[in-house]
Design an enzyme around this catalytic site. Structure first.
Site, short mmCIF file in Angstrom:
data_model
loop_
_atom_site.label_atom_id
_atom_site.label_comp_id
_atom_site.label_asym_id
_atom_site.label_seq_id
_atom_site.Cartn_x
_atom_site.Cartn_y
_atom_site.Cartn_z
N CYS A 150 0.83 -1.19 0.00
CA CYS A 150 0.00 0.00 0.00
C CYS A 150 0.87 1.25 0.00
O CYS A 150 2.07 1.19 0.28
CB CYS A 150 -0.91 0.04 1.23
SG CYS A 150 -1.85 -1.48 1.53
N TYR A 178 1.16 -3.21 5.04
CA TYR A 178 1.92 -4.46 5.12
C TYR A 178 3.39 -4.16 5.37
O TYR A 178 3.96 -3.22 4.82
CB TYR A 178 1.75 -5.24 3.83
CG TYR A 178 1.55 -6.73 4.02
CD1 TYR A 178 0.40 -7.21 4.64
CD2 TYR A 178 2.51 -7.64 3.58
CE1 TYR A 178 0.22 -8.58 4.81
CE2 TYR A 178 2.32 -9.01 3.75
CZ TYR A 178 1.18 -9.47 4.37
OH TYR A 178 0.99 -10.81 4.55
N ASN A 210 5.76 0.27 2.21
CA ASN A 210 5.94 -1.01 2.87
C ASN A 210 7.41 -1.23 3.21
O ASN A 210 8.13 -0.27 3.40
CB ASN A 210 5.39 -2.13 1.97
CG ASN A 210 3.99 -1.83 1.46
OD1 ASN A 210 3.80 -1.44 0.32
ND2 ASN A 210 2.99 -1.97 2.32
N ARG A 213 7.54 3.43 -5.03
CA ARG A 213 6.30 4.16 -4.70
C ARG A 213 6.56 5.22 -3.64
O ARG A 213 5.95 6.29 -3.67
CB ARG A 213 5.22 3.17 -4.24
CG ARG A 213 4.61 2.36 -5.38
CD ARG A 213 3.48 1.46 -4.91
NE ARG A 213 3.96 0.26 -4.23
CZ ARG A 213 3.86 0.02 -2.94
NH1 ARG A 213 3.31 0.93 -2.14
NH2 ARG A 213 4.32 -1.09 -2.41
#
Length: 327
Positions: A2, A81, A174, A227
């Protein structure tokens, strides 16, 4: 997997947003947990109690489990996570609140009034290796918290202890650990919104092919590392906006990390994808949910009626229908 990001509006309101990227179908929907609830726990027979009302995305698993949300004091949070890094206790501790990892966010949103208050409560928190029945395993998680004052923290429980860290960039993804992500930003000092200047090679002039050259080298894959870098850049340079446009701005920021079905496959053939996006308004105590299959945004605001209800209230996501508790 995420991505989460904070945003401070021109009018001083703080927001937290997240993508929920997972292969396992979570089937979450907006849920309001009213004040003064008792929850059973997989970690101990004592369970745990909450004082504050909160709203977020969750599911009823013999008791509601939320993975993101905002409470009545304006503290928002999300569970992400944290595979290969999370390390929990094998035993319960006396005089502590003993919880499974997937129960931590409920407990924090139900009891903490700010990030500073959460720091006090965490001193008596013991996260236990207790599996969630839905998936039959211990879920490795870490958490991002942000309050109405703009404070942002990351909670990670690793082999060397509990880390409750200031988050200066307002972004979290993450694994690996949060400090690693911050240090990795040093590899991208060349990123900027304006174009790089022309260069001269022994009289030969080179010029960028149009605007956007300042972002050359920004990673575009779907790993947590990439990300994080991409979202930190987007958050830093995206034009600010008033609160009424904040969700729209955050939606555009998260566009850069949304994962369509089929482009990120796991070794077992499962496909991680962005099941929904959640947006939390810490000032107006409002939760917005934008599901993958229907980009219509559902909206639920904490009202006195909802906060004092005896039981949780669930708002199923219907096709092309929004839920607005203000109307």
């Amino acid at each position: 997997m995420c991505t989460s990001v904070t945003f401070l509006s021109e009018t001083g309101d703080n927001f937290l947003a997240r993508t929920m990227d997972f292969a396992f179908e979570l089937d979450g929907r907006p849920v309001v947990i009213p004040r003064h609830q008792h929850f059973n726990s997989s970690a101990s027979t004592a369970g745990y109690d909450t004082k504050l009302a909160f709203v977020g995305a969750g599911r009823n698993l013999n008791g509601y489990v939320l993975v993101d949300g905002v409470n009545e004091r304006g503290l928002s949070g999300a569970a992400l996570y944290f595979s290969g890094e999370a390390s929990y206790s094998d035993q319960i501790k006396d005089d502590h609140t003993n919880l499974a990892s997937y129960e931590v966010l409920n407990w924090l949103l139900g009891n903490a009034e700010s990030c500073n208050h959460a720091a006090e409560l965490i001193q008596k928190l013991n996260v236990v290796n207790a599996p969630i029945k839905l998936m039959g395993k211990v879920i490795p998680l870490h958490w991002i918290l942000s309050d109405r004052y703009g404070d942002c923290r990351v909670l990670e429980i690793r082999a060397d202890g509990v880390h409750f860290l200031k988050n200066p960039v307002g972004v979290m993804t993450n694994s690996p650990e949060f400090e690693w992500h911050l240090k990795n930003l040093n590899n991208f000092t060349e990123l900027q919104p304006n174009p790089h200047p022309d260069r001269d090679y022994n009289g030969y002039r080179i010029t960028a092919f149009g605007p956007g050259s300042g972002a050359l080298g920004m990673p575009g894959d779907y790993t947590s590392v990439s990300r994080f870098v991409r979202t930190a850049f987007m958050r830093q340079y995206t034009t600010s906006a008033p609160s009424k446009a904040a969700v729209n701005v955050l939606s555009h920021i998260l566009n850069s990390v949304e994962i369509p079905k089929g482009v990120k496959l796991k070794e077992n053939g499962g496909a991680d994808y962005t099941q929904y996006r959640g947006y939390m308004d810490s000032s107006h105590l409002t939760y917005y949910m934008q599901p993958y299959d229907n980009q219509t945004i559902a909206k639920v605001t904490l009202t006195e009626e909802l906060m004092t209800n005896q039981q949780p209230v669930e708002f199923p996501l219907a096709h092309e229908q929004t839920y607005d508790s203000l109307n």
